[in-house]
Motif scaffolding. Sequence first.
Motif, mmCIF file in Angstrom:
data_model
loop_
_atom_site.group_PDB
_atom_site.id
_atom_site.type_symbol
_atom_site.label_atom_id
_atom_site.label_comp_id
_atom_site.label_asym_id
_atom_site.label_seq_id
_atom_site.Cartn_x
_atom_site.Cartn_y
_atom_site.Cartn_z
ATOM 1 N N SER B 57 42.122 4.675 -16.317
ATOM 2 C CA SER B 57 42.524 5.836 -15.514
ATOM 3 C C SER B 57 43.366 6.783 -16.333
ATOM 4 N N HIS B 58 43.187 8.055 -16.036
ATOM 5 C CA HIS B 58 44.020 9.095 -16.648
ATOM 6 C C HIS B 58 44.283 10.129 -15.576
ATOM 7 N N GLU B 59 45.525 10.170 -15.121
ATOM 8 C CA GLU B 59 45.894 11.047 -14.007
ATOM 9 C C GLU B 59 45.010 10.704 -12.820
ATOM 10 N N LYS B 60 44.230 11.611 -12.321
ATOM 11 C CA LYS B 60 43.428 11.316 -11.118
ATOM 12 C C LYS B 60 41.973 10.983 -11.445
ATOM 13 N N ILE B 61 41.714 10.686 -12.709
ATOM 14 C CA ILE B 61 40.355 10.374 -13.131
ATOM 15 C C ILE B 61 40.277 8.908 -13.529
ATOM 16 N N THR B 62 39.292 8.201 -12.960
ATOM 17 C CA THR B 62 39.091 6.786 -13.239
ATOM 18 C C THR B 62 37.664 6.575 -13.696
ATOM 19 N N ALA B 63 37.490 5.797 -14.740
ATOM 20 C CA ALA B 63 36.154 5.481 -15.227
ATOM 21 C C ALA B 63 35.975 3.971 -15.286
ATOM 22 N N LYS B 64 34.771 3.529 -14.928
ATOM 23 C CA LYS B 64 34.449 2.102 -14.938
ATOM 24 C C LYS B 64 33.167 1.885 -15.717
ATOM 25 N N LEU B 65 33.030 0.688 -16.269
ATOM 26 C CA LEU B 65 31.811 0.332 -16.983
ATOM 27 C C LEU B 65 31.210 -0.913 -16.348
ATOM 28 N N ASP B 66 29.973 -0.796 -15.904
ATOM 29 C CA ASP B 66 29.231 -1.928 -15.346
ATOM 30 C C ASP B 66 28.219 -2.351 -16.406
ATOM 31 N N GLU B 67 28.543 -3.418 -17.101
ATOM 32 C CA GLU B 67 27.720 -3.839 -18.232
ATOM 33 C C GLU B 67 26.331 -4.293 -17.793
ATOM 34 N N LYS B 68 26.263 -4.957 -16.648
ATOM 35 C CA LYS B 68 24.969 -5.463 -16.169
ATOM 36 C C LYS B 68 24.019 -4.327 -15.859
ATOM 37 N N LYS B 69 24.537 -3.284 -15.256
ATOM 38 C CA LYS B 69 23.708 -2.139 -14.903
ATOM 39 C C LYS B 69 23.579 -1.145 -16.046
ATOM 40 N N GLN B 70 24.317 -1.349 -17.132
ATOM 41 C CA GLN B 70 24.364 -0.398 -18.255
ATOM 42 C C GLN B 70 24.750 0.984 -17.729
ATOM 43 N N GLN B 71 25.775 0.985 -16.903
ATOM 44 C CA GLN B 71 26.136 2.215 -16.236
ATOM 45 C C GLN B 71 27.642 2.398 -16.212
ATOM 46 N N SER B 72 28.055 3.663 -16.284
ATOM 47 C CA SER B 72 29.466 3.993 -16.132
ATOM 48 C C SER B 72 29.602 5.035 -15.029
ATOM 49 N N SER B 73 30.685 4.966 -14.317
ATOM 50 C CA SER B 73 30.964 5.964 -13.297
ATOM 51 C C SER B 73 32.326 6.591 -13.562
ATOM 52 N N LEU B 74 32.401 7.868 -13.296
ATOM 53 C CA LEU B 74 33.649 8.630 -13.443
ATOM 54 C C LEU B 74 34.023 9.125 -12.060
ATOM 55 N N HIS B 75 35.185 8.754 -11.608
ATOM 56 C CA HIS B 75 35.604 9.091 -10.257
ATOM 57 C C HIS B 75 36.840 9.979 -10.308
ATOM 58 N N ILE B 76 36.783 11.096 -9.590
ATOM 59 C CA ILE B 76 37.941 11.987 -9.503
ATOM 60 C C ILE B 76 38.463 11.947 -8.076
ATOM 61 N N THR B 77 39.720 11.663 -7.951
ATOM 62 C CA THR B 77 40.368 11.584 -6.641
ATOM 63 C C THR B 77 41.109 12.874 -6.353
ATOM 64 N N ALA B 78 40.941 13.369 -5.126
ATOM 65 C CA ALA B 78 41.642 14.593 -4.701
ATOM 66 C C ALA B 78 41.454 15.708 -5.718
ATOM 67 N N SER B 79 40.224 16.158 -5.870
ATOM 68 C CA SER B 79 39.875 17.138 -6.907
ATOM 69 C C SER B 79 40.697 18.429 -6.783
ATOM 70 N N GLN B 80 40.923 19.025 -7.944
ATOM 71 C CA GLN B 80 41.671 20.273 -8.040
ATOM 72 C C GLN B 80 40.855 21.274 -8.845
ATOM 73 N N PRO B 81 41.128 22.567 -8.702
ATOM 74 C CA PRO B 81 40.389 23.557 -9.508
ATOM 75 C C PRO B 81 40.459 23.276 -11.007
#
Lengths: 114, 114
Positions: B57-81
């Motif tokens: 996580s960095h400030e309101k941005i969180t990233a995860k890695l799902d090795e089985k799915k070979q996928q990463s997701s980037l999640h932004i909480t309470a987005s701002q301009p």
Amino acid sequence: DAGITQSPRHKVTETGTPVTLRCHQTENHRYMYWYRQDPGHGLRLIHYSYGVKDTDKGEVSDGYSVSRSKTEDFLLTLESATSSQTSVYFCAISQPLGLVYGYTFGSGTRLTVV
Amino acid sequence: SQELEQSPQSLIVQEGKNLTINCTSSKTLYGLYWYKQKYGEGLIFLMMLQKGGEEKSHEKITAKLDEKKQQSSLHITASQPSHAGIYLCGADIEGSSNTGKLIFGQGTTLQVKP
């Protein structure tokens, strides 16, 4: 970014003319890369270098050549520019950090071929 | 076909809303990098994920890695301009070949409406 500079930042050139873009680093990193960025394509690798005089092709190398005569400089040349080479070009450097790499990207060169 | 697929390609959200960007690889991931880019500018490094299940996580941005799915997701909480821009995922899919080459997804353009 500190440690890596690209020149020029902007260039407009005519179809058929040769163009050279320069990437200069002060980090003494072994690896250097040239990417181009186009809408809908993200960044695509053109050429890369893994040492002085050691270079190899990336996925979109046609129409481009590179040279690396010194650790700090990686030159990208368009021998005869075409309109399809209008793009934003990014240089990057990297160093191994254990099993992964740490990357630094330049600020980009916006090239327009008219 | 793209070896690294990002979705969605564009996103418009209302300020304060949460959002997720996905990055899926067709090959084994040895390192997954997230970058942000403002229009006309260079790449800003956000996070690097290496191990399956890793989350950063960095400030309101969180990233995860799902090795089985070979996928990463980037999640932004309470987005701002200030979160508006282009988000790019890059991946090392060669591991021990030691070239440090990154491939990139197509990018996701995020607009945040005040």
